[in-house]
Design a protein around this motif. Structure first.
Motif, PDB file in Angstrom:
ATOM      1  N   GLY A   1      -3.558  -5.209 -17.388  1.00  0.00           N
ATOM      2  CA  GLY A   1      -4.411  -4.751 -16.494  1.00  0.00           C
ATOM      3  C   GLY A   1      -4.323  -2.913 -17.078  1.00  0.00           C
ATOM      4  N   GLU A   2      -5.494  -2.372 -16.722  1.00  0.00           N
ATOM      5  CA  GLU A   2      -5.544  -0.959 -17.047  1.00  0.00           C
ATOM      6  C   GLU A   2      -4.465  -0.054 -16.349  1.00  0.00           C
ATOM      7  N   ASN A   3      -4.524   1.023 -16.574  1.00  0.00           N
ATOM      8  CA  ASN A   3      -3.590   1.818 -15.885  1.00  0.00           C
ATOM      9  C   ASN A   3      -4.028   1.838 -14.445  1.00  0.00           C
ATOM     10  N   GLY A   4      -3.012   1.878 -13.731  1.00  0.00           N
ATOM     11  CA  GLY A   4      -3.290   1.873 -12.221  1.00  0.00           C
ATOM     12  C   GLY A   4      -3.646   0.724 -11.681  1.00  0.00           C
ATOM     13  N   ALA A   5      -3.756  -0.612 -12.179  1.00  0.00           N
ATOM     14  CA  ALA A   5      -3.948  -1.823 -11.852  1.00  0.00           C
ATOM     15  C   ALA A   5      -2.998  -2.381 -10.716  1.00  0.00           C
ATOM     16  N   GLY A   6      -1.823  -1.876 -10.892  1.00  0.00           N
ATOM     17  CA  GLY A   6      -0.683  -2.421  -9.946  1.00  0.00           C
ATOM     18  C   GLY A   6       0.448  -3.121 -10.449  1.00  0.00           C
ATOM     19  N   LYS A   7       0.412  -2.965 -11.991  1.00  0.00           N
ATOM     20  CA  LYS A   7       1.580  -3.966 -12.616  1.00  0.00           C
ATOM     21  C   LYS A   7       2.846  -3.460 -12.280  1.00  0.00           C
ATOM     22  N   SER A   8       3.183  -2.194 -12.284  1.00  0.00           N
ATOM     23  CA  SER A   8       4.485  -1.740 -12.269  1.00  0.00           C
ATOM     24  C   SER A   8       4.891  -1.868 -10.497  1.00  0.00           C
ATOM     25  N   THR A   9       3.932  -1.436  -9.690  1.00  0.00           N
ATOM     26  CA  THR A   9       4.222  -1.930  -8.250  1.00  0.00           C
ATOM     27  C   THR A   9       4.954  -3.155  -8.238  1.00  0.00           C
TER      28      THR A   9
ATOM     29  N   SER B   1       0.748  -1.083  -0.010  1.00  0.00           N
ATOM     30  CA  SER B   1       0.286  -0.052   0.061  1.00  0.00           C
ATOM     31  C   SER B   1       1.055   1.210  -0.120  1.00  0.00           C
ATOM     32  N   PHE B   2       0.314   2.336  -0.794  1.00  0.00           N
ATOM     33  CA  PHE B   2       1.027   3.818  -0.641  1.00  0.00           C
ATOM     34  C   PHE B   2      -0.013   4.430   0.144  1.00  0.00           C
ATOM     35  N   GLY B   3       0.078   4.646   1.393  1.00  0.00           N
ATOM     36  CA  GLY B   3      -0.792   5.678   2.395  1.00  0.00           C
ATOM     37  C   GLY B   3      -2.144   4.661   1.976  1.00  0.00           C
ATOM     38  N   PRO B   4      -3.171   5.558   1.642  1.00  0.00           N
ATOM     39  CA  PRO B   4      -4.582   4.801   1.481  1.00  0.00           C
ATOM     40  C   PRO B   4      -4.531   3.882   0.443  1.00  0.00           C
ATOM     41  N   VAL B   5      -3.795   3.996  -0.745  1.00  0.00           N
ATOM     42  CA  VAL B   5      -3.779   3.233  -1.898  1.00  0.00           C
ATOM     43  C   VAL B   5      -3.286   1.961  -1.685  1.00  0.00           C
ATOM     44  N   VAL B   6      -4.152   0.969  -1.995  1.00  0.00           N
ATOM     45  CA  VAL B   6      -3.903  -0.550  -2.100  1.00  0.00           C
ATOM     46  C   VAL B   6      -3.517  -0.717  -3.323  1.00  0.00           C
TER      47      VAL B   6
ATOM     48  N   PHE C   1      12.831  -2.475  -5.701  1.00  0.00           N
ATOM     49  CA  PHE C   1      12.631  -1.093  -5.718  1.00  0.00           C
ATOM     50  C   PHE C   1      11.887  -0.541  -4.368  1.00  0.00           C
ATOM     51  N   TYR C   2      10.825  -1.599  -4.424  1.00  0.00           N
ATOM     52  CA  TYR C   2       9.824  -1.466  -3.313  1.00  0.00           C
ATOM     53  C   TYR C   2       9.794  -2.666  -2.374  1.00  0.00           C
ATOM     54  N   THR C   3       9.707  -2.471  -1.168  1.00  0.00           N
ATOM     55  CA  THR C   3       9.704  -3.646  -0.240  1.00  0.00           C
ATOM     56  C   THR C   3       8.258  -3.988   0.054  1.00  0.00           C
TER      57      THR C   3
HETATM   58  P1  ADP Z   1       0.128   0.076 -13.486  1.00  0.00           P
HETATM   59  O1  ADP Z   1       1.542   0.016 -13.600  1.00  0.00           O
HETATM   60  O2  ADP Z   1      -0.725  -1.218 -13.696  1.00  0.00           O
HETATM   61  O3  ADP Z   1      -0.441   1.323 -14.112  1.00  0.00           O
HETATM   62  P2  ADP Z   1       0.839   1.031 -10.766  1.00  0.00           P
HETATM   63  O4  ADP Z   1       1.530   0.113  -9.911  1.00  0.00           O
HETATM   64  O5  ADP Z   1       1.866   2.097 -11.351  1.00  0.00           O
HETATM   65  O6  ADP Z   1      -0.109   0.643 -11.829  1.00  0.00           O
HETATM   66  O7  ADP Z   1       0.118   1.738  -9.445  1.00  0.00           O
HETATM   67  C1  ADP Z   1      -0.858   1.248  -8.870  1.00  0.00           C
HETATM   68  C2  ADP Z   1      -1.320   2.174  -7.929  1.00  0.00           C
HETATM   69  O8  ADP Z   1      -0.567   2.658  -7.014  1.00  0.00           O
HETATM   70  C3  ADP Z   1      -2.147   3.408  -8.600  1.00  0.00           C
HETATM   71  O9  ADP Z   1      -3.150   3.823  -7.908  1.00  0.00           O
HETATM   72  C4  ADP Z   1      -0.906   4.213  -8.320  1.00  0.00           C
HETATM   73  O10 ADP Z   1      -1.373   5.719  -8.370  1.00  0.00           O
HETATM   74  C5  ADP Z   1      -0.641   3.784  -6.788  1.00  0.00           C
HETATM   75  N1  ADP Z   1       0.958   4.152  -6.820  1.00  0.00           N
HETATM   76  C6  ADP Z   1       2.171   3.545  -7.532  1.00  0.00           C
HETATM   77  N2  ADP Z   1       3.158   4.089  -7.007  1.00  0.00           N
HETATM   78  C7  ADP Z   1       2.965   4.811  -6.085  1.00  0.00           C
HETATM   79  C8  ADP Z   1       3.871   5.639  -5.148  1.00  0.00           C
HETATM   80  N3  ADP Z   1       5.260   5.688  -5.219  1.00  0.00           N
HETATM   81  N4  ADP Z   1       3.297   6.599  -4.420  1.00  0.00           N
HETATM   82  C9  ADP Z   1       1.869   6.575  -4.195  1.00  0.00           C
HETATM   83  N5  ADP Z   1       1.059   5.853  -5.001  1.00  0.00           N
HETATM   84  C10 ADP Z   1       1.561   4.772  -5.914  1.00  0.00           C
END
Ligand code: ADP
Ligand code: MG
Length: 514
Positions: free
Chosen positions: A43-51, A19-24, A59-61
């Motif tokens: 997945g659509e933009n924001g689905a969580g793929k890059s995370t 989670s990033f703050g309130p965003v899961v 990069f992240y734990t």
């Molecule tokens: P995708 O790659 O599928 O488009 P992301 O993994 O980039 O999705 O993002 C997933 C969610 O996490 C989104 O709502 C994004 O705004 C949020 N998010 C990603 N990275 C961060 C960050 N460093 N700080 C806060 N929110 C983040």
């Protein structure tokens, strides 16, 4: 697929949460990636793929869960640990040093720091070996910043292989590539797979998934919603899984009922700042109630064509007729005059020309039109009216989040595009010019945007559509022209096959192909 695809998994993720703050961003994610396979994640933009991929690359734990590499529990606190575990990543934005040569970039960070003199011959040798093994040739002494994007990406891949990566993560690798470069990348991925490497490919392009992957996993709102064997699924099933409802990939439309010509372009020649002819003697006509689509590989003069027609850039020769107004395109550029004559333009680069990121949604919704009398109250802008109109458009175009005060930068690509479309369509132009309407837009919004474009046509507007997505051109257009090297290669009906158009896009006229 090769035999190694059936060995034990290269990667197992169990219960990953972040989670990033309130965003899961990631919620209780399980994933198994087979060795020697190309595994797609969509997945659509924001689905969580890059995370998720950033967790795998250190990069992240993760807040919860565990990672197994080749069956062993792995602790990946940073990218150094990821590299030691055999994981390489090709980033969405390259992490190369522009002023360094290819071989210098490849050595950088490997073997405990940049040892640029010592071992450079070894590095050169190894680079040559890798280039041969994977058919990825690139001049070791070329300066990275001077290479085209496709080659820069190749350097990123070579760099990962140089560091001994067995698992390669590519995050949206084709977003920056031309279709030809993308095809080359897929051939490289195929070779990597045949060599037993494991590839994780993040994309939101379904066609690529179907083309290259063995397995595909779908993410939606931070969750892993499905995994399928690519051979056992379809684009429509995947699209539905991505957005959680069924999507019309085929655009529904009635035959066109074209009327009088509303847009005419004659003998257009455009040179770029280096003096290279980018548009060569192009002429075209778009009638009321029809969509003329311009297909072509990106960089073949389409951008210059659009900029000249819409009055943003000056031409060497040429004129445009909008209704009864004839405009000489060699004179001073005047996009405002074009708008006054009834032309609307949805530019292909919405970040450079369509929106001002630092302005609010409402300010963007009147961009270019703020001098219209309806927006002023005395000498000032009528803020209340502007806000009210913006809110109506937000509702009509389903712009999310529904805020007139949010800065444009804070909206997703699809919603930014809806803001621009709403502004250009709602003023009811006679001629609508649209460049790359769905680039970087997620699949739910694509469907919506396509419907609005068809509605414009059916309302009797002349629509000129430029897109590098051939599917988009074929499903929307009533007539199709293909541009290659600045020239209009020919015109076809919407029934033209992908192969026929593809040949024109590659610069081959039918007579030559036969
Ligand atoms: P995708 O790659 O599928 O488009 P992301 O993994 O980039 O999705 O993002 C997933 C969610 O996490 C989104 O709502 C994004 O705004 C949020 N998010 C990603 N990275 C961060 C960050 N460093 N700080 C806060 N929110 C983040
Ligand atoms: Mg991403």
């Amino acid at each position: 697929m090769n035999a190694q695809a059936h060995q034990g998994p290269a990667i197992e993720l169990k219960g990953i949460g972040k989670s990033f703050g309130p965003v899961v961003a990631n919620k209780d994610i399980d994933l198994v990636v087979g060795k020697g396979s190309v595994h797609g994640i969509i997945g659509e933009n924001g689905a969580g793929k890059s995370t998720l991929m950033s967790i795998l690359y250190g990069f992240y734990t993760a807040d919860t869960g565990e990672i197994l590499i080749s069956g062993k529990k792995a602790h990946i606190p940073d990218s150094k640990a990821a590299i030691e575990s055999g994981i390489g990543m090709v980033h969405q934005h390259f992490m190369l040093v522009d002023t360094f040569s290819v071989v210098e970039n490849i050595m950088l960070g490997a073997e405990g720091g940049a040892m640029l003199d010592k071992g450079i011959d070894d590095a050169r040798k190894e680079l040559k070996r890798l280039a041969e093994e994977y058919d990825m040739h690139v001049d070791p002494d070329a300066i990275v910043g001077e290479l085209p994007v496709g080659l820069q990406q190749r350097v990123e891949i070579l760099k990962a292989l140089y560091r001994g990566a067995d698992i390669l993560i590519l995050d949206e690798p084709t977003g920056v590539l031309t279709p030809a470069e993308a095809d080359h990348l897929f051939r490289i991925l195929d070779v990597l797979r045949n060599e037993g490497k494991t590839v994780l490919l993040i994309t939101h392009k379904l066609r690529e998934i179907m083309h290259i992957t063995d397995t595909v996993s779908v993410m939606r709102r931070g969750e892993m919603v499905a995994t399928r064997k690519t051979a056992e699924t379809s684009m429509s099933e995947l699209a539905e899984l991505m957005v959680g409802r069924s999507v019309l990939l085929e655009v529904e439309k009635q035959p066109a009922k074209p009327g009088a010509p509303l847009l005419k372009v004659e003998n257009l020649n455009v040179k770029d700042e280096r003096g290279v002819m980018r548009v060569k003697n192009a002429s075209l006509e778009v009638r009321a109630g029809e969509i003329l689509g311009i297909a072509g590989v990106s960089g073949n003069g389409q951008s210059e064509l659009l900029k000249a027609i819409s009055g943003i850039e000056k031409a060497q020769t040429g004129k445009v007729t909008i209704g009864t107004h004839v405009i000489d395109l060699t004179g001073e550029c005047d996009a405002a005059a074009m708008r006054d004559y009834g032309m609307s333009h949805v530019p292909e680069d919405r970040h450079k020309m369509g929106l001002v990121n630092a302005f609010s949604e409402a300010e963007n919704s009147i961009l270019g039109y703020h001098r219209e009398p309806k927006y002023s109250k005395g000498l000032l802008l009528d803020k209340e009216f502007i806000r009210k109109e913006a809110m109506e458009r937000i509702e009509k175009y389903d712009i999310r989040p529904p805020s007139t005060e949010l800065k444009a930068a804070k909206f997703s690509g699809g919603n930014q595009q809806k803001i621009v479309l709403a502004r250009e369509i709602e003023r009811d132009p006679d001629v609508l010019i649209i460049g790359q309407p769905t680039r970087g837009v997620d699949i739910g919004a694509i469907e919506y945007i396509h419907k609005r474009i068809i509605e414009m046509r059916d309302a009797g507007k002349a629509v000129l559509l430029v897109s590098v997505e051939l599917d988009e051109i074929r499903s929307l257009s009533d007539r199709i022209m293909v541009m290659f090297d600045g020239e209009i290669m020919g015109e076809r009906g919407p029934e033209a096959s992908e192969q026929e158009l593809g040949l024109l896009m590659a610069g081959v006229k039918n007579t030559e192909a036969a």
